[in-house]
Structures are given as structure tokens and as C-alpha cells.
Design a protein around this motif. Structure first.
Motif, PDB file in Angstrom:
ATOM      1  N   VAL A  59      11.945  -9.582   1.288  1.00  0.00           N
ATOM      2  CA  VAL A  59      11.774  -8.717   1.981  1.00  0.00           C
ATOM      3  C   VAL A  59      11.966  -7.039   2.764  1.00  0.00           C
ATOM      4  N   ASP A  60      13.374  -7.387   2.048  1.00  0.00           N
ATOM      5  CA  ASP A  60      14.640  -6.229   2.098  1.00  0.00           C
ATOM      6  C   ASP A  60      13.408  -4.513   1.216  1.00  0.00           C
ATOM      7  N   ILE A  61      12.980  -5.790  -0.411  1.00  0.00           N
ATOM      8  CA  ILE A  61      12.568  -4.786  -1.020  1.00  0.00           C
ATOM      9  C   ILE A  61      11.063  -4.117  -0.516  1.00  0.00           C
ATOM     10  N   LEU A  62      10.104  -4.556  -0.117  1.00  0.00           N
ATOM     11  CA  LEU A  62       9.367  -4.424   0.692  1.00  0.00           C
ATOM     12  C   LEU A  62       9.659  -3.068   1.845  1.00  0.00           C
ATOM     13  N   LYS A  63      10.860  -3.192   2.389  1.00  0.00           N
ATOM     14  CA  LYS A  63      11.007  -2.219   4.052  1.00  0.00           C
ATOM     15  C   LYS A  63      11.689  -1.785   3.283  1.00  0.00           C
ATOM     16  N   ASN A  64      13.222  -1.191   2.300  1.00  0.00           N
ATOM     17  CA  ASN A  64      12.667  -0.416   2.544  1.00  0.00           C
ATOM     18  C   ASN A  64      12.537   0.271   0.955  1.00  0.00           C
ATOM     19  N   GLY A  65      11.270  -0.495   0.309  1.00  0.00           N
ATOM     20  CA  GLY A  65      10.386   0.548  -1.386  1.00  0.00           C
ATOM     21  C   GLY A  65       9.292   1.605   0.069  1.00  0.00           C
ATOM     22  N   ALA A  66       8.758   1.104   1.589  1.00  0.00           N
ATOM     23  CA  ALA A  66       8.284   1.494   1.881  1.00  0.00           C
ATOM     24  C   ALA A  66       8.100   2.896   2.194  1.00  0.00           C
ATOM     25  N   PRO A  67       9.795   3.820   2.445  1.00  0.00           N
ATOM     26  CA  PRO A  67       9.425   4.968   2.975  1.00  0.00           C
ATOM     27  C   PRO A  67       9.144   5.679   1.372  1.00  0.00           C
ATOM     28  N   VAL A  68       9.382   5.422   0.057  1.00  0.00           N
ATOM     29  CA  VAL A  68       8.942   6.028  -1.019  1.00  0.00           C
ATOM     30  C   VAL A  68       7.452   5.811  -0.947  1.00  0.00           C
ATOM     31  N   LEU A  69       7.094   4.947  -1.256  1.00  0.00           N
ATOM     32  CA  LEU A  69       5.778   4.321  -0.960  1.00  0.00           C
ATOM     33  C   LEU A  69       5.194   5.598  -0.530  1.00  0.00           C
ATOM     34  N   LEU A  70       5.053   5.235   1.082  1.00  0.00           N
ATOM     35  CA  LEU A  70       4.283   6.056   1.403  1.00  0.00           C
ATOM     36  C   LEU A  70       4.627   7.526   1.435  1.00  0.00           C
ATOM     37  N   VAL A  71       5.500   8.378   0.953  1.00  0.00           N
ATOM     38  CA  VAL A  71       5.650   9.530   0.013  1.00  0.00           C
ATOM     39  C   VAL A  71       4.967   9.755  -1.423  1.00  0.00           C
ATOM     40  N   ALA A  72       5.051   8.708  -1.793  1.00  0.00           N
ATOM     41  CA  ALA A  72       4.175   8.228  -3.198  1.00  0.00           C
ATOM     42  C   ALA A  72       3.059   8.224  -3.626  1.00  0.00           C
ATOM     43  N   VAL A  73       2.371   7.956  -2.123  1.00  0.00           N
ATOM     44  CA  VAL A  73       1.106   7.852  -1.412  1.00  0.00           C
ATOM     45  C   VAL A  73       0.478   9.466  -1.326  1.00  0.00           C
ATOM     46  N   GLY A  74       1.353  10.452  -0.882  1.00  0.00           N
ATOM     47  CA  GLY A  74       0.765  11.222  -0.825  1.00  0.00           C
ATOM     48  C   GLY A  74       0.672  12.044  -1.594  1.00  0.00           C
ATOM     49  N   MET A  75       1.787  11.916  -2.432  1.00  0.00           N
ATOM     50  CA  MET A  75       1.988  12.340  -3.771  1.00  0.00           C
ATOM     51  C   MET A  75       0.780  11.900  -4.412  1.00  0.00           C
ATOM     52  N   THR A  76       0.688  11.088  -4.262  1.00  0.00           N
ATOM     53  CA  THR A  76      -0.492  10.378  -5.983  1.00  0.00           C
ATOM     54  C   THR A  76      -1.488  12.162  -5.788  1.00  0.00           C
ATOM     55  N   LEU A  77      -2.304  11.649  -4.131  1.00  0.00           N
ATOM     56  CA  LEU A  77      -3.252  12.575  -4.054  1.00  0.00           C
ATOM     57  C   LEU A  77      -2.702  14.084  -4.238  1.00  0.00           C
ATOM     58  N   VAL A  78      -2.018  14.913  -4.120  1.00  0.00           N
ATOM     59  CA  VAL A  78      -1.255  16.232  -4.252  1.00  0.00           C
ATOM     60  C   VAL A  78      -1.150  16.020  -6.443  1.00  0.00           C
ATOM     61  N   ILE A  79      -1.084  15.150  -6.873  1.00  0.00           N
ATOM     62  CA  ILE A  79      -0.912  15.107  -8.218  1.00  0.00           C
ATOM     63  C   ILE A  79      -1.778  14.520  -8.934  1.00  0.00           C
ATOM     64  N   LEU A 104       5.731 -11.490  11.832  1.00  0.00           N
ATOM     65  CA  LEU A 104       7.016 -11.797  10.948  1.00  0.00           C
ATOM     66  C   LEU A 104       7.224 -10.518   9.514  1.00  0.00           C
ATOM     67  N   LEU A 105       6.680  -9.531   9.407  1.00  0.00           N
ATOM     68  CA  LEU A 105       6.546  -8.370   8.430  1.00  0.00           C
ATOM     69  C   LEU A 105       7.060  -7.111   8.589  1.00  0.00           C
ATOM     70  N   PRO A 106       8.641  -6.441   7.782  1.00  0.00           N
ATOM     71  CA  PRO A 106       8.722  -5.425   8.413  1.00  0.00           C
ATOM     72  C   PRO A 106       7.545  -3.830   8.964  1.00  0.00           C
ATOM     73  N   VAL A 107       7.925  -3.348   9.833  1.00  0.00           N
ATOM     74  CA  VAL A 107       6.942  -2.389  10.551  1.00  0.00           C
ATOM     75  C   VAL A 107       7.341  -1.477   9.429  1.00  0.00           C
ATOM     76  N   PRO A 108       7.423  -0.654   8.351  1.00  0.00           N
ATOM     77  CA  PRO A 108       7.440  -0.298   8.026  1.00  0.00           C
ATOM     78  C   PRO A 108       6.886   0.375   6.250  1.00  0.00           C
ATOM     79  N   ILE A 109       6.965  -1.279   6.095  1.00  0.00           N
ATOM     80  CA  ILE A 109       6.050  -1.723   5.118  1.00  0.00           C
ATOM     81  C   ILE A 109       4.302  -1.937   5.286  1.00  0.00           C
TER      82      ILE A 109
END
Lengths: 331, 391, 540
Positions: free
Chosen positions: B60-80, B186-191
Motif C-alpha cells: 500500500v505504501d508503494i502504491l501511495k508513494n509511487g502515485a505522484p511519480v506515476l501521475l507525472v509520468a502519465v503526463g510525461m508519456t504523452l509529451v514524450i 480502503l485504498l490510498p486516495v493518491p493512487i
């Protein structure tokens, strides 16, 4: 990048020329100093700050500025934004301006020899504040005014030894500062030496949280998962401790009760948490060294003998002391 | 192997076919390997339990803490995918947090939901403006993306510090905090937010023609223009979207610690995001992109960070540890490197691979430049090995 | 060692050149029966070639004739499928371009492949810098470079950055580099394409001096004037085949143009195209008035009627590509008006053109046509989808039906919609590109060299398609490097020369009519205009 290097090289060359010229009519450091001071005796101080990376630093800056004004010192202030190159540039410009005394908090420990040699040749005394440098030549600076990080670590450790006397087994996790930074190294060392004698205290995990809340929280979350039984968190600064509080609360535990937290710094947010009972003990790392600095500057410029190492007056806070001190806390 | 066959059998260029291409095989294996390593060191690693209103555990911590990078990476994917890059996302993260926290802290009632809503909306509006600025520089002025976004990368953190007066702004607002540390079902909001955005983007780009346009512009801008695409608008849009993603990530990061730290929030997140995109198999040369790959990439990166903390890699060598893992993944992904290994192992068994003809799965050995028998059929020149970048 | 003069496989019926007397000198570089094949295309077929010491030899031919391919075979960039390259009479096989250079064969490419941010001297001596104590001796280097440049009569400071000089000087520096390596063979690939008249003269002066010093120079150009001005002998290629080898002094422009443009009487399928009824009675669907662009093409008028095929004839660089790009809005015109279907097209640009029913297939298929890393399906629907906008995707079924239909109608191989287009042969890529536009049901279809570099089968299919479309009412504007093809298909022929539209001829005009126009007025226009021809635009 290249341009910058070029510029600083050119700067250095110019500077060498200037210092060479300057030394001929220069009977001594004091004489050189008086030229820029003009008619009156006011001291001109060049101060190169690390940056504005934390509340502690901001308080530190404010203290220096206020004390300078009070002492009638003309302060040239620069903010290096945590880059050594910027700081070196600032130092060089102070040397060029022939200020009476230079003070600075080095961003990193090494790489200062050249620019400090230049200051020395120009006859400008240098005072290190808050952080020291790592150089074999201790004539490069007049004195180092700053906290004794090792002592801070020791104070934290001593409190823990006393607090846990009689307990069976105390498991400590440590949130280190930025890897390689002097406060991180020293606070770790001081803490370890203080608890060395106590057999019941053991550091079970130690990781860097980069002095940030986010880092503190993430590392603490991982510790909570990988370490079955944590009794105490020792964080190298308040911010990481505050991050750890978030992590502990998120895990459904109560900071201060289930897990005790010891931190260093005593910035306002940390003091608040201490007063609220979430942190158990804070070792002060006093940023208000302005008055001491001005006093030292006076002595150094006047050519008086000063000790090579001046420790900032610091204390520690328990929860009760924090509650009492909080209302008039400046930072 | 099975993933490859699956991809070959999959009809139509759907998300599934893209996701299961062999390029994803290796990052997924890396992810699994990291989880296994963690479990070996700490047997309880994979366990997840319910504590109150939330799930609790390392995953759960991995999902939660990975959420910001994931979100930024989604935007980055389209840019790339449009052959660009957005270096300014880290600064945008800092600005978003700074704007939101400063706004909340100065609100009449700093703990009210309305203060949080106003603060977050203001922050996101600012991010849209920043994205418009990036997009303007890239699509209208025509500055190379890496330079155009470098402007904001450098200046942005300064702007954030101006906003916060170089202080860490601490807020105590439950609504804001929920964005970074809250739990729903039960799930972290960020993810939930990040995966929600990812799914929405996947649907939006694959169900509409947006994905086709983005890829087309990324692969061949001039041909796309001559086919009547609005290349400029598309470019502009992806930069705005990237900034918006970074803004939301900034809110998460600030909310997670109830504070805006202009100096450290989102520091180097642009590099993590780019890494996530590349690990996920999207080429920096633009064109075909894989959002599923980005998801895996972001999770690999976060798991790696957590692994360093949990298995007790000393801080002094943790960066080296991370670098080694990432390089291993890239080597495994690179057809050239794999080719070298394979050739050494079974030299005599050559030839035989069926030539051209059948359909090649999108991911399947798209980068096997000159390696095996399936040489691209070209009219006149074996000159450009464009595929190199696709590794 | 005299190689007997070989007749070209398909000799034009022009009078046999009496000027090709046996030359007693042994060729320094030669090719014998050189063939090279790329998937789907025979780029060179049994080409013989001889380059003699101390001559300037022009290699002539239209786009896709095989000039570049021949050069690349000679210099080791490509390995020929059959035949041999001979250096001093001995077969050689250069493993890589550098090996050719070491053997004394230097090439100066069209786009100067030097380093603009290094100095002139560094560029000239790159890789063979004079050294002292292991370090590059900058002073000696500049001295050596200055010496070479002075020998060439070029004034350029060896210490200055190459990029600060005009292209002409950069070309000369590239030649200087070749001289430094003591090249015995100097190959100049379209060196003049971006030079103005004075610069060309300067270049020629250096070229002649080198020739007189004994260097064999191979000069590739499509500018007739320049070829006649500088070359001693010439070799003409067409469609990968040798069509003639001549002494320049005895060759007429008419003869040369005839060989370059081709005149295949053998083409039994040269039956006159099935002409529709007189299309020009109808209202034009496309009407250009005074349309022009500085540096591109001079203002021209043009009407294209429904059901009509208008062919553009002219040599490479004559402005034919620039003209059609203006019709589509691929380039922005700076004068004139354009009407489509009677309505003035105000918004200029591809989108507006597509919306008005104009379609354009670029001559540079790979850079400006297909999107290589997308599938056949995606490529085919791209233009239609673009005109619908992103929010209204074509339903999957409609998409599949359209794509299947066009794969079948155009006989695409492999017939799979999921193949990546970059894996297709040139002819099939062209078909995909055609399908992309035909799916949009255009009123005007502009085809720039649709048959270039593709095999004969696909060529015929595309030609048939053009006629079929015209019969169905589509207006087609067609460019082809092969005049025969233009004459066969077009109802009307627009003749281009020196970036001007110089004539409009009826579709039943003869080969000689057109050729005469192109060759004749050469004398009136001794120099070509500045700026590279659009046909040579290379998109990176």
C-alpha cells in the motif's frame, strides 16, 4: 555551463591581478580594511548564506541581519541557493570589494582552499558560521562559530539513555540527514557514542530522509513495515521527525506513546509537536547566532586573539519546557 | 515468452496487446524480482491487513508513494510520444504545493473544506498557465522542448520560494490532507487519483483519435501536418496536460506531509518520471507509447526506493544500487544486448526466423534492428536505423 | 586497356553519338556490370561506368535514376548485388566509406558533411592533424590549411569557425579536405544545388584546376548548363540503367534531355490515354491566379477541371514541386489567389486544403508522406480522421471496412492492416499514401512523383488508378520525372522551367514538343536561381 566556467576563470585571473596590486600598498589586514570603511569605523561584513532551505535557515538569516543592524555593521548579504559555485562567486566579489570581514556558511565541506587563500592574501579575515570546512590548513579562517553537531547527537543520546534506564530492550530507528552532510555525520556519531554504554539500546535501522518531511515520512513507512518492534525514532532534524509522525499516525499508532521521537533543531513546527506530546525530546540547534557573530567580527577586525572554535549557546527541550517556551519562540 | 504469444494472438491494436508486448516483460520481471527480494529479507512484506478505514502494508505504501511519480509520468508519456520532453514538472510540483498551502494557510478558516478547494483549484489553474507557457514555447515559438521546459525548471523553484517566502508552509486541513494521505474504500486516495487519470487518459486516447494524432505527430510531424493534423494544438495540449498532472502530483506531495516545501517537493521527480516512461518501453524518439508500461515503470521505481529503505541498503551506496537495477532492466530490454547474449550462447542455431509476412505484434522485437532475419523491407536504403532509440 | 564502348541496353533513337571515340587513357575508377537490388526495386542494373584521370565527368539523370546509388556503390556505402568496382583496373571492395577515402576516393556530399562548429582548419585536417609531442599542433594545422586553401585560391581564415562561412565556402572547404588526403578521385554530389552563379563559377575554377592537376572528378548535377560548362564527358542513367556515355563537346542539350527523360518506344502500353470528354468545357475545380512564392516558383495561373489529369513536365528543380505545394498550401504563397470549387480558399494550409477537397501526396514519401511507425490502418485513415477531429473517431468497423477495401483495390502486399508501414516496400508505401487520400474522396488529387523508386508493377497499377479516378470525375495534378508517363496520362501538360511555368500544351503533344521547350530556352537562362530546389528538400 561553459560560459559560467569561463566567467569565473576570468574573474579569478582579474582577481589575482588585483590582489597582486593591492598587496603593495597594503601594510596589513587592518589597514586594507579601513579603506572601504571610509571615514567612520563601521565594519563592513560580507555574508554568504547557504540559501533559504528551511525555517531554521531563515531564522538564522534574520538573526544575522538584525544583529548587524543593531551593532552598526554594514552587511553585504548574498544567498547561494545551495550551490557552492554561487557561494564562491559571492566570496570573490567580497574580496574584490575589500570588505573588512567575510562570514559564510559553507554549502559543502570541501573545495574552499583556493578562494580562502585569495581572501587570506587580500588580508580579509574569514569567519565560518554554522558549518565548518574540511581543510588541512586551519589558517584559512579566523574562527568557526557554530553548533557542535557531535554534542547535539550526544545530548540526544544521553537523554535516551536516561529515559530508558531500566527498560529491557529499546529499538531505535534513525532518520539520517542528507548523506555526506556534516550535521548528518556528526549527529549520528555523537548519538552512537552516547548510547554506546547502554546495552539495552540498539539502532536497528538507519536511512537517509534527506532532511525533508517527505523523506522522513517515506523512510518511516518502510521502517514500520520492515521492523517489527520500534520504540524510538531519532531524527537528525525536526522536519524528518514531523514526517515520521505522519507515518506513525497513518499506521494507527500514537507518536510519543507507542513510539518516542527525538529530534534536533527546535524550529517552531517541531516545538509545537513537542508541546503537543508527539515528539518526546528536542535538542536545540540554535540559529540565533547573530549577536555572537558580530561580537567575533569586532574582535577579529580589531586583531584580537579569538578561539578557533566558538560553540553557539544551545539548550534542549522536554515537552514541558517546550510548552513554556513556545509563546515567545521567534522561529 | 507467453506474453509474446499472447500479443501475437491479440487481434487489433488494443491496450492489452500493447501492454503485453515483450518490452514490458522485463520491467515486470524486475518488479517481481524486487518484491521477491523484499519478501526474502522481510517475510511479512507482501502481507496487507485492514487497519480501521484503510489497508496497511508495504504494498500500500508503494502504491501511495509511487502515485505522484506515476501521475507525472502519465503526463510525461504523452509529451514524450510527441517527441518532446518536459523537464519543468518538478518545479511545477513545487509551485502547485506552494500555491495550495499558501492559499489554505491564509484563508479565513485554514481547516475548512472550502479553503482546501479554493487552494487546490488556484494551484491547478496556475499549473494550466505554466503548461500553456511551455506549450507556447514549444509549439508556437518552436524552441526545442528540452530547452523550452528547462526555462521553467530553473525558474520554477524560485517562483515557488517567492510564493512561500522560502519557508516551509505547514497547514492543517483535513480535506487537503485527504488528497495525499486519505483513504477511500480502503485504498490510498493518491493512487486512486493517479490510476484514475491513467485509465481516463488510456480511454481518451485509445477510444478517440487523440492517441493516433499524438503518435503520428511524434513519429513524423511534417507528414502529419500535410495529412491535415493540427500539430500545434496537439503539442500545446500535451504540455498543458503534463503540467496539470504535475500540479495534482504536487498537491499529493504537499498533502502527504501537510506542508509545502518549495526546496524539496518534487525534487528530481522529472527524472524519475522520464525513467518510468522509458522503462515502460516508450521511446524518447517519440511515437508509440505505452501507458501500461508507464504504470509498471513508476512502480518499479517506487519499489526500488522502498527496497532500499526496507532491506537496509546503506545510504552511501543506495544510489549505486538503484543505478545497477535500472541498468539491468535496460540491458534486458535492449534487443542488441539480448542479441549479443543469445548469439554467444547458441551460435550454431541461426536462421529460420520466418521473414516478413505475418503480423508483428506492436511491441514484438520492434527494435531488432538488423539483428535477426526480419530486416525491414525498404525501397532503397539500409541507411537509417531509427529503431535504435526504441530500445 | 581500352574498354570497348558499350551500347546502352535501351539506346534512345537519337542519332548515335559520333563523339565517343575511344579514349586511350585507362580509367582510374570503373564499374562493370554493376547491379544492386533493394527489396522491391532494382536500383542499378548492369551499369558500366568509366572515370578517367584528369577529366570532369558528369553523372546525369533524373530523380531515382540511380546516380546516388551508383556513387554509394563506388565508395563502399552499398555493396552491389552483382558486378565489380575497379580501381586502377583491379577489383576492389571497400568495406566502408573510410576505406574508399584511404584508397584515394573522396566524396563531397550534397549536404556538406562537415562540422560547422569546428574551425576551417580543423575541418580540413580532421583525423590527420599535425601533432607535436602527442598534442595537436594548432599552429602547424592552420598553416597547412592556409597553404591548401591558398593553392585553391580560396580566401578563408583557417582559424574561423566553418559555420560562419557561406555554403559555397563550406563546399570548397570540403573539397580542400579531399585534396589534403591526396584524393585521386573526387566525387562531387550535387555540389551546386545551393550556390548562386558567382559561387558556382568559383567552384568550377577549383574543379578545373584539380582536373588539370590530374584528379578524376565525378560531378553529379541536374543543371544542364553547369554540366555543359564544366564537364568533359558524361554518363546518363535512367531507371537504374545506363543510357549513354558521351563526350560533352559533341552532345546536344536536346539529346541529353531526351536520354534523361526517357523515350521508351518499346512501351507498347503507350496507347493514348482514354481521354474523357473535353474537360475544359466544365467549370474548373481548382483555379490559381498569380499564385507564387519568392524563391519557390514565380506567379502562375492554372486551371484544373474535374475529370482532368494535368501533368507537370520539367526537370528536377524546375519548380514543379514548389508549384503543387502552393496549390495544397504545404508552403505559404506570398502572392495570388486560389479557388477550389469556385470558392476562394482563404485560410492557407493543409487543413484548409483538405477541407476543400484537395489532397496531396508528397514526392518525399518517407519524410513527408507515410508515418512509418504506425500501421497500415492508422496511416490510411489519418487524413480522414484528421478532418473529422480527434473527438469523433471513426467507428472501428467503418475503419476496418475502408482499410480492407483499399488494401484490396490497391493490391497492397502484405495485405495486412496491422503491418507497420516502414516495413513495406516503396511501392506499397505509395499505395498506402494514395489510399489515405482516396479515403477522403478528394475533388483534386495532387500526386508528386507517385511512381518514383517503385517497381514496374506498382507503377502500372498507379497509372491505371490515376486514369480511373479521372474517369470518375476527380481532377488529378501529376508530376513525374518520366516525361513518357506524363504524356501518357495527362490531358494537359504544363511545362516548367527555371521555377516558371513556361507553357501549357494539349495532352496529345509530342515528346519532342515538350523536350524542345525545356532544352531550347536553356540559352536564355544561363544561370539558375539561388536556393535549393524543393525537390531536393530533405527532411531530417
Amino acid at each position: 555551463m561553459f560560459k559560467k566556467t569561463l566567467a569565473s576563470t576570468v574573474g579569478a585571473v582579474l582577481l589575482l591581478g588585483m590582489t597582486a596590486c593591492g598587496s603593495s600598498d597594503d601594510a596589513g589586514g587592518a589597514a586594507g580594511g579601513s579603506t572601504s570603511g571610509g571615514g567612520d569605523d563601521a565594519i563592513t561584513m560580507g555574508f554568504a548564506q547557504v540559501g533559504a532551505e528551511s525555517g531554521w535557515r531563515t531564522a538564522n538569516t534574520a538573526s544575522i541581519q538584525a544583529s548587524a543592524e543593531e551593532a552598526g555593521v554594514e552587511l553585504q548579504f548574498s544567498d547561494a541557493q545551495q550551490k557552492q559555485a554561487n557561494q564562491i562567486q559571492a566570496l570573490r566579489s567580497y574580496i574584490q570589494q575589500q570588505v573588512d570581514v567575510i562570514a559564510f556558511s559553507p554549502v559543502v565541506e570541501t573545495g574552499w582552499d583556493t578562494v580562502l587563500q585569495e581572501a587570506k592574501r587580500a588580508g580579509i579575515p574569514v569567519i565560518l558560521t554554522d558549518r565548518s570546512i574540511d581543510s588541512p590548513d586551519d589558517t584559512l579562517y579566523a574562527t568557526f562559530l557554530g553548533s557542535d553537531f557531535v554534542a547535539e547527537g550526544e545530548k540526544a543520546g544521553e537523554w535516551l539513555v536516561e529515559d530508558s534506564a531500566g527498560a529491557d530492550q529499546v529499538n531505535v530507528v534513525e532518520l539520517q540527514g542528507t548523506t555526506g552532510a556534516a550535521p548528518a555525520i556528526d549527529r549520528k556519531e555523537g548519538f552512537e557514542s552516547a548510547i554506546a554504554g547502554a546495552d539495552n539500546i540498539e539502532v536497528v535501522a538507519s536511512q537517509t530522509g534527506d532532511f525533508t518531511r517527505s523523506g522522513g515520512r517515506q523512510v518511516m513507512e518502510a521502517f514500520l513495515q520492515s521492523q517489527p518492534d520500534i520504540d524510538v525514532v531519532y531524527a537528525h532534524n525536526d522536519d524528518m521527525g514531523l514526517g515520521a509522525i505522519e507515518a506513525i499516525e497513518a499506521a494507527g499508532m500514537v507518536p510519543g506513546e507507542d513510539i518516542k521521537i527525538i529530534t534536533v533543531d527546535a524550529v517552531k513546527d517541531g516545538m509545537q509537536a513537542l508541546a503537543d506530546g508527539k515528539i518526546s525530546f528536542i535538542v536545540e540547534c540554535n540559529p540565533l547566532l547573530g549577536d555572537q557573530l558580530m561580537e567575533l567580527a569586532d574582535q577579529v577586525v580589531a586583531g584580537e586573539e579569538v578561539p578557533k572554535r566558538v560553540v553557539v549557546e544551545e539548550t534542549t527541550f522536554t515537552q514541558e519546557e517546550a510548552a513554556a517556551a513556545l509563546p515567545d519562540r521567534q522561529y | 515468452m507467453s506474453a509474446q504469444q499472447l500479443a501475437a494472438e491479440e487481434r487489433g491494436p488494443g491496450l492489452v496487446a500493447r501492454a503485453t508486448g515483450s518490452r514490458l516483460l522485463w520491467p515486470v520481471l524486475a518488479l517481481v524480482a524486487l518484491l521477491v527480494l523484499n519478501t526474502a529479507v522481510n517475510p511479512g512484506f507482501l502481507s496487507v491487513e485492514v487497519r480501521g478505514d484503510r489497508l496497511y502494508g508495504s504494498l500500500v505504501d508503494i502504491l501511495k508513494n509511487g502515485a505522484p511519480v506515476l501521475l507525472v509520468a502519465v503526463g510525461m508519456t504523452l509529451v514524450i510520444a510527441t517527441r518532446g520532453i518536459d523537464l519543468s514538472v518538478g518545479a511545477v510540483v513545487a509551485i502547485a504545493g506552494a500555491v495550495a498551502c499558501t492559499s489554505v494557510a491564509t484563508a479565513p478558516d485554514p481547516s475548512s473544506p472550502s479553503a482546501a478547494v479554493v487552494g487546490m483549484s488556484t494551484a491547478l489553474a496556475v499549473c494550466v498557465l505554466l503548461g500553456l507557457w511551455n506549450g507556447f514555447l514549444v509549439s508556437v515559438v518552436g524552441i526545442q522542448p528540452i530547452i523550452a521546459t528547462l526555462v521553467l525548471m530553473t525558474a520554477g523553484r524560485g517562483i515557488a520560494m517567492l510564493i512561500t517566502d522560502a519557508q516551509i508552509i505547514t497547514v492543517n486541513n483535513p480535506t487537503l490532507n485527504a488528497v495525499g494521505a486519505g483513504f477511500v474504500l480502503l485504498l490510498p486516495v493518491p493512487i486512486l487519483i493517479s490510476v484514475g487519470v491513467l485509465v481516463a487518459v488510456a480511454l481518451l486516447t485509445r477510444r478517440t483519435a487523440l492517441g493516433l494524432f499524438v503518435e503520428s505527430v511524434g513519429i513524423n510531424p511534417e507528414a502529419s501536418r500535410l495529412a491535415g493534423l493540427r500539430s500545434r494544438t496537439i503539442l500545446w495540449t500535451v504540455y498543458v496536460f503534463s503540467a496539470l498532472c504535475a500540479g495534482v502530483a504536487g498537491l499529493m506531495i504537499a498533502a502527504n506531509v501537510n506542508a509545502a516545501d518549495a526546496n524539496n517537493a518534487g525534487l528530481w521527480i522529472e527524472l524519475d518520471a522520464i525513467l518510468a516512461v522509458v522503462i515502460g518501453g516508450t521511446s524518447l524518439a517519440g511515437g508509440r507509447y505505452s501507458l501500461a508500461g508507464t504504470l509498471v515503470g513508476a512502480m518499479v521505481i517506487q519499489t526500488l526506493t522502498t527496497t532500499v529503505y526496507s532491506i537496509g541498503v546503506p545510504p552511501e551506496v543506495s544510489l549505486v544500487f538503484k543505478a545497477v537495477v535500472v541498468i539491468l532492466v535496460f540491458l534486458a530490454q535492449s534487443p542488441q544486448a539480448r542479441g549479443l547474449l543469445v548469439r554467444r550462447r547458441r551460435r550454431p542455431a541461426a536462421a529460420g526466423s520466418p521473414r516478413g509476412g505475418g503480423r508483428r505484434a506492436p511491441g514484438d522485437g520492434a527494435g531488432s534492428s538488423g539483428g535477426t532475419g526480419s530486416t525491414p523491407v525498404r525501397e532503397d536504403a539500409p541507411q537509417e536505423h531509427q529503431e535504435v532509440g526504441r530500445a | 586497356m581500352t574498354t570497348p564502348e558499350r551500347a546502352a541496353p535501351q539506346r534512345p533513337p537519337t542519332p548515335a553519338a559520333p563523339d565517343r571515340g575511344p579514349d586511350q587513357r585507362a580509367p582510374v575508377l570503373a564499374a562493370q556490370g554493376l547491379s544492386i537490388e533493394f527489396p522491391g526495386v532494382k536500383a542499378l542494373q548492369e551499369v558500366d561506368f568509366r572515370l578517367l584521370p584528369g577529366e570532369v565527368h558528369a553523372l546525369m539523370g533524373e530523380n531515382g535514376a540511380g546516380k546516388s546509388t551508383l556513387i554509394k556503390c563506388l565508395t563502399g556505402v552499398y555493396r552491389p548485388t552483382a558486378g565489380a568496382v575497379l580501381l586502377d583496373g583491379r577489383p576492389v571492395s571497400f568495406s566502408r566509406p573510410a576505406a574508399a577515402q584511404e584508397a584515394g576516393v573522396s566524396t563531397v556530399y550534397q549536404e556538406v558533411n562537415l562540422c560547422p562548429n569546428l574551425t576551417v582548419a580543423e575541418n580540413i585536417l580532421l583525423g590527420r592533424e599535425p601533432r607535436r609531442l602527442g598534442m595537436v599542433d594548432g599552429r602547424a594545422m592552420r598553416a597547412r590549411a592556409a597553404e591548401v586553401l591558398e593553392g585553391m585560391g580560396v580566401r578563408a581564415d583557417p582559424g574561423s569557425a566553418l559555420g560562419s562561412h557561406p555554403i559555397a565556402v563550406q563546399q570548397l572547404v570540403a573539397i580542400a579536405r579531399a585534396i589534403v588526403v591526396d584524393a585521386r578521385v573526387l566525387i562531387l554530389d550535387e555540389p551546386t544545388s545551393s550556390l548562386d552563379a558567382d559561387e558556382v563559377e568559383e567552384l568550377f575554377r577549383v574543379v578545373r584546376a584539380q582536373r588539370d592537376a590530374g584528379t578524376a572528378i565525378l560531378f553529379v548535377s541536374h543543371f544542364l548548363e553547369q554540366v555543359f560548362a564544366v564537364s568533359d564527358r558524361m554518363t546518363v542513367l535512367r531507371n537504374g540503367q545506363l543510357v549513354g556515355e558521351h563526350r560533352t563537346s559533341g552532345t546536344t542539350r536536346l539529346q541529353l534531355v531526351g536520354e534523361m527523360l526517357g523515350r521508351e518506344l518499346s512501351a507498347s502500353d503507350a496507347a493514348p490515354a482514354a481521354r474523357g470528354d473535353d474537360a475544359s468545357d466544365r467549370e474548373p475545380v481548382l483555379r490559381a491566379r498569380g499564385l507564387g512564392r519568392r524563391g519557390g516558383v514565380e506567379p502562375f495561373d492554372l486551371d484544373v477541371h474535374p475529370g482532368e489529369v494535368v501533368g507537370l513536365a520539367g526537370l528536377l528543380g524546375s519548380g514543379r514541386t514548389e508549384l503543387v505545394r502552393l496549390l495544397f498550401g504545404a508552403d505559404r504563397p506570398d502572392s495570388g489567389t486560389l479557388e477550389v470549387g469556385g470558392r476562394r480558399l482563404r485560410a492557407r494550409g493543409p487543413r484548409a486544403a483538405v477541407a476543400a477537397g484537395v489532397a496531396f501526396s508528397s514526392e518525399d514519401r518517407r519524410a513527408e508522406g507515410v508515418v512509418g511507425d504506425l500501421s497500415v490502418r492508422d496511416n490510411m485513415v489519418l487524413a480522414l480522421q484528421a478532418s473529422r477531429g480527434w473527438a469523433r473517431p471513426l467507428p472501428q468497423r467503418a475503419k476496418d471496412e475502408l482499410v480492407e477495401e483499399w488494401i484490396r483495390r490497391l493490391d497492397l502486399r502484405p495485405a495486412s492492416p496491422d503491418t507497420l508501414v516502414r516495413n513495406l516496400s516503396g511501392g506499397n508505401q505509395q499505395k498506402v499514401l494514395l489510399a489515405r487520400w482516396l479515403i477522403t474522396r478528394p475533388r483534386v488529387l495532387i500526386l508528386d512523383e507517385p511512381t518514383r523508386g517503385i517497381d514496374i508493377g506498382a507503377k502500372t497499377q498507379i497509372a491505371d488508378l490515376v486514369l480511373e479516378l479521372a474517369a470518375g470525375g476527380t481532377a488529378v495534378v501529376l508530376i513525374s520525372a518520366e516525361l513518357e508517363e506524363v504524356l501518357r496520362l495527362a490531358h494537359r501538360v504544363v511545362v516548367m522551367k527555371d521555377r516558371r511555368k513556361i507553357a501549357e500544351l494539349p495532352g496529345d503533344c509530342s515528346f519532342d514538343d515538350v523536350m524542345g521547350l525545356i532544352a531550347r530556352s536553356d540559352d536564355d537562362h544561363a544561370h539558375h536561381e539561388l536556393a535549393p530546389a524543393g525537390a531536393e528538400r530533405r527532411t531530417a
